[in-house]
Design a protein around this motif. Structure first.
Motif, PDB file in Angstrom:
ATOM      1  N   SER A 172       9.925   4.703  -6.697  1.00 10.88           N
ATOM      2  CA  SER A 172      10.177   4.081  -7.996  1.00 10.88           C
ATOM      3  C   SER A 172      10.018   2.570  -7.926  1.00 10.88           C
ATOM      4  O   SER A 172       9.438   1.951  -8.831  1.00 10.88           O
ATOM      5  N   LEU A 173      10.507   1.961  -6.858  1.00 11.08           N
ATOM      6  CA  LEU A 173      10.402   0.512  -6.721  1.00 11.08           C
ATOM      7  C   LEU A 173       8.950   0.070  -6.600  1.00 11.08           C
ATOM      8  O   LEU A 173       8.536  -0.935  -7.195  1.00 11.08           O
ATOM      9  N   LEU A 174       8.158   0.805  -5.836  1.00 13.42           N
ATOM     10  CA  LEU A 174       6.739   0.454  -5.697  1.00 13.42           C
ATOM     11  C   LEU A 174       6.029   0.558  -7.046  1.00 13.42           C
ATOM     12  O   LEU A 174       5.168  -0.260  -7.369  1.00 13.42           O
ATOM     13  N   GLN A 175       6.382   1.563  -7.828  1.00 16.29           N
ATOM     14  CA  GLN A 175       5.737   1.740  -9.127  1.00 16.29           C
ATOM     15  C   GLN A 175       6.137   0.642 -10.090  1.00 16.29           C
ATOM     16  O   GLN A 175       5.308   0.113 -10.837  1.00 16.29           O
ATOM     17  N   GLN A 176       7.394   0.265 -10.083  1.00 15.91           N
ATOM     18  CA  GLN A 176       7.898  -0.663 -11.083  1.00 15.91           C
ATOM     19  C   GLN A 176       7.712  -2.127 -10.704  1.00 15.91           C
ATOM     20  O   GLN A 176       7.506  -2.977 -11.572  1.00 15.91           O
ATOM     21  N   GLU A 177       7.793  -2.431  -9.404  1.00 16.15           N
ATOM     22  CA  GLU A 177       7.836  -3.831  -8.997  1.00 16.15           C
ATOM     23  C   GLU A 177       6.608  -4.297  -8.235  1.00 16.15           C
ATOM     24  O   GLU A 177       6.441  -5.493  -8.006  1.00 16.15           O
ATOM     25  N   GLY A 178       5.747  -3.388  -7.813  1.00 14.48           N
ATOM     26  CA  GLY A 178       4.524  -3.805  -7.143  1.00 14.48           C
ATOM     27  C   GLY A 178       4.662  -3.879  -5.636  1.00 14.48           C
ATOM     28  O   GLY A 178       5.588  -3.318  -5.043  1.00 14.48           O
ATOM     29  N   ALA A 179       3.733  -4.604  -5.021  1.00 20.11           N
ATOM     30  CA  ALA A 179       3.600  -4.602  -3.561  1.00 20.11           C
ATOM     31  C   ALA A 179       4.862  -5.112  -2.871  1.00 20.11           C
ATOM     32  O   ALA A 179       5.499  -6.070  -3.317  1.00 20.11           O
ATOM     33  N   MET A 180       5.206  -4.461  -1.776  1.00 20.56           N
ATOM     34  CA  MET A 180       6.362  -4.835  -0.964  1.00 20.56           C
ATOM     35  C   MET A 180       5.982  -4.742   0.511  1.00 20.56           C
ATOM     36  O   MET A 180       5.243  -3.855   0.914  1.00 20.56           O
ATOM     37  N   ARG A 181       6.519  -5.672   1.282  1.00 14.01           N
ATOM     38  CA  ARG A 181       6.341  -5.611   2.735  1.00 14.01           C
ATOM     39  C   ARG A 181       7.433  -4.736   3.356  1.00 14.01           C
ATOM     40  O   ARG A 181       8.441  -4.447   2.719  1.00 14.01           O
ATOM     41  N   THR A 201      13.049   2.432   9.980  1.00  8.60           N
ATOM     42  CA  THR A 201      13.222   3.482   8.973  1.00  8.60           C
ATOM     43  C   THR A 201      12.351   3.198   7.755  1.00  8.60           C
ATOM     44  O   THR A 201      11.725   4.110   7.207  1.00  8.60           O
ATOM     45  N   ALA A 202      12.310   1.937   7.334  1.00  6.18           N
ATOM     46  CA  ALA A 202      11.463   1.568   6.197  1.00  6.18           C
ATOM     47  C   ALA A 202      10.005   1.894   6.479  1.00  6.18           C
ATOM     48  O   ALA A 202       9.279   2.397   5.608  1.00  6.18           O
ATOM     49  N   HIS A 203       9.565   1.629   7.708  1.00  3.98           N
ATOM     50  CA  HIS A 203       8.178   1.906   8.080  1.00  3.98           C
ATOM     51  C   HIS A 203       7.897   3.404   8.040  1.00  3.98           C
ATOM     52  O   HIS A 203       6.836   3.843   7.557  1.00  3.98           O
ATOM     53  N   ARG A 204       8.836   4.226   8.497  1.00  3.11           N
ATOM     54  CA  ARG A 204       8.632   5.671   8.461  1.00  3.11           C
ATOM     55  C   ARG A 204       8.591   6.191   7.021  1.00  3.11           C
ATOM     56  O   ARG A 204       7.783   7.067   6.684  1.00  3.11           O
ATOM     57  N   LEU A 205       9.465   5.667   6.174  1.00  2.00           N
ATOM     58  CA  LEU A 205       9.455   6.078   4.766  1.00  2.00           C
ATOM     59  C   LEU A 205       8.126   5.731   4.105  1.00  2.00           C
ATOM     60  O   LEU A 205       7.529   6.546   3.396  1.00  2.00           O
ATOM     61  N   LEU A 206       7.647   4.531   4.339  1.00  2.00           N
ATOM     62  CA  LEU A 206       6.371   4.119   3.765  1.00  2.00           C
ATOM     63  C   LEU A 206       5.230   4.979   4.300  1.00  2.00           C
ATOM     64  O   LEU A 206       4.324   5.362   3.560  1.00  2.00           O
ATOM     65  N   GLY A 207       5.287   5.302   5.579  1.00  2.00           N
ATOM     66  CA  GLY A 207       4.245   6.141   6.154  1.00  2.00           C
ATOM     67  C   GLY A 207       4.177   7.506   5.496  1.00  2.00           C
ATOM     68  O   GLY A 207       3.085   8.039   5.238  1.00  2.00           O
ATOM     69  N   MET A 208       5.327   8.087   5.203  1.00  2.00           N
ATOM     70  CA  MET A 208       5.340   9.390   4.541  1.00  2.00           C
ATOM     71  C   MET A 208       4.825   9.289   3.101  1.00  2.00           C
ATOM     72  O   MET A 208       4.084  10.164   2.634  1.00  2.00           O
ATOM     73  N   GLU A 252       0.131   3.200  -0.864  1.00  2.00           N
ATOM     74  CA  GLU A 252      -1.021   2.861  -0.034  1.00  2.00           C
ATOM     75  C   GLU A 252      -0.839   1.455   0.509  1.00  2.00           C
ATOM     76  O   GLU A 252      -0.152   0.620  -0.094  1.00  2.00           O
ATOM     77  N   GLN A 253      -1.436   1.221   1.674  1.00  2.00           N
ATOM     78  CA  GLN A 253      -1.298  -0.081   2.317  1.00  2.00           C
ATOM     79  C   GLN A 253      -2.439  -0.988   1.897  1.00  2.00           C
ATOM     80  O   GLN A 253      -3.611  -0.582   1.865  1.00  2.00           O
ATOM     81  N   LEU A 254      -2.106  -2.224   1.574  1.00  2.00           N
ATOM     82  CA  LEU A 254      -3.089  -3.214   1.163  1.00  2.00           C
ATOM     83  C   LEU A 254      -3.601  -3.987   2.380  1.00  2.00           C
ATOM     84  O   LEU A 254      -3.002  -3.929   3.462  1.00  2.00           O
ATOM     85  N   PRO A 255      -4.706  -4.730   2.224  1.00  2.00           N
ATOM     86  CA  PRO A 255      -5.255  -5.470   3.364  1.00  2.00           C
ATOM     87  C   PRO A 255      -4.278  -6.457   3.996  1.00  2.00           C
ATOM     88  O   PRO A 255      -4.375  -6.742   5.193  1.00  2.00           O
ATOM     89  N   ASP A 256      -3.325  -6.991   3.206  1.00  2.63           N
ATOM     90  CA  ASP A 256      -2.350  -7.937   3.775  1.00  2.63           C
ATOM     91  C   ASP A 256      -1.167  -7.230   4.427  1.00  2.63           C
ATOM     92  O   ASP A 256      -0.178  -7.859   4.771  1.00  2.63           O
ATOM     93  N   ARG A 257      -1.263  -5.894   4.577  1.00  2.02           N
ATOM     94  CA  ARG A 257      -0.276  -5.051   5.249  1.00  2.02           C
ATOM     95  C   ARG A 257       0.977  -4.794   4.407  1.00  2.02           C
ATOM     96  O   ARG A 257       1.939  -4.201   4.891  1.00  2.02           O
ATOM     97  N   SER A 258       0.957  -5.226   3.156  1.00  2.00           N
ATOM     98  CA  SER A 258       2.029  -4.818   2.248  1.00  2.00           C
ATOM     99  C   SER A 258       1.677  -3.456   1.665  1.00  2.00           C
ATOM    100  O   SER A 258       0.565  -2.945   1.846  1.00  2.00           O
ATOM    101  N   TYR A 259       2.612  -2.856   0.957  1.00  2.00           N
ATOM    102  CA  TYR A 259       2.418  -1.519   0.401  1.00  2.00           C
ATOM    103  C   TYR A 259       2.593  -1.570  -1.113  1.00  2.00           C
ATOM    104  O   TYR A 259       3.434  -2.305  -1.642  1.00  2.00           O
ATOM    105  N   THR A 260       1.796  -0.759  -1.803  1.00  2.00           N
ATOM    106  CA  THR A 260       1.880  -0.685  -3.251  1.00  2.00           C
ATOM    107  C   THR A 260       1.848   0.781  -3.682  1.00  2.00           C
ATOM    108  O   THR A 260       1.655   1.676  -2.855  1.00  2.00           O
TER     109      THR A 260
END
Length: 247
Positions: free
Chosen positions: A20-29, A43-50, A58-66
């Motif tokens: 929900s946060l990625l959808q509403q707020e955009g890219a996050m590291r 843990t955050a990295h594992r959640l993002l990976g799943m 999806e991961q952006l070129p600057d290594r943040s996630y959106t």
């Protein structure tokens, strides 16, 4: 009243909130995610990976996630949502301290309102965190408060999507809301929940926002509404001023 279930699975809850946060707020590291969820970086990295694996991120070129393909449909404008959250949170905390009930900030998204921030009160029986949830605007207090501010062009599509009797009832209620300046949700979205909402004046590129106070119906009485509405209106004006400053 829908609160966090006693059998909640923490990892599932974290993953759903993160989506929900990625959808509403955009890219996050990864470090941003860890801070927002209150988890370790690993843990955050594992959640993002799943979420990436299931196309929720999806991961952006600057290594943040959106947000990924699954979440892109109907995505809100992200910068205004982030600004609203940042501006609202201090004033939500002030509301909770003053009124002793849970406070929320939300924004209109089509025929729904999406909750972008919640500050829970510390009472044992309380309304829980609604961040990331969506509710029908014509039923929620904040949604109705915003609908009451819309011109005919923007209001008509929302009303036309409703059944005829529901639309007629909403039109009557909106006239009352415009006159008194606040809206009430009396168990229309959840049994046992009462909420009072006011619209936030458009500011800093953010429009369609609202604040609300919510309480269990067992602790609410109708004579509390004016005091709640006054506190909410003061907070909404303060949020608008801060949005102009940070916008």
């Amino acid at each position: 009243m829908k609160n966090r279930p006693a059998y909640a699975i923490a990892s599932v809850d974290s993953a759903l909130l993160l989506a929900s946060l990625l959808q509403q707020e955009g890219a996050m590291r990864v470090t941003d995610v860890a801070a927002r969820l209150g988890v370790s970086v690993s843990t955050a990295h594992r959640l993002l990976g799943m979420l990436v694996y299931r196309d929720f991120a999806e991961q952006l070129p600057d290594r943040s996630y959106t947000a990924g393909p699954v979440l892109r449909r109907g995505r809100q404008q992200q910068a205004p949502v982030t600004r609203l959250r940042d501006a609202a949170l201090p004033h939500l905390r002030t509301l909770v301290d003053a009124m002793g009930e849970t406070a929320n900030a939300m924004v209109l998204a089509g025929g729904d309102v999406r909750f972008v921030a919640t500050v829970e009160c510390d009472q044992v029986l309380r309304v829980g965190d609604r961040t990331g949830r969506a509710l029908p605007a014509h039923l929620s207090s904040g949604g109705k408060a915003v609908l009451a501010t819309l011109d005919a062009e923007r209001l008509t599509p929302v009303v036309e999507a409703l059944a005829a009797d529901t639309a007629a009832r909403l039109e009557r209620e909106l006239r009352v809301i415009r006159r008194r300046g606040y809206a009430v949700n009396d168990q229309a979205t959840e049994p046992g929940l009462i909420a009072v909402g006011v619209a936030v004046p458009p500011a800093g590129g953010v429009s369609g926002a609202a604040l609300s106070l919510a309480a269990p119906s067992a602790r609410y009485s109708r004579d509390r509404s004016p005091a709640w509405a006054s506190a909410l209106a003061e907070a909404a004006d303060a949020v608008a001023r801060d949005l102009d400053t940070i916008g």
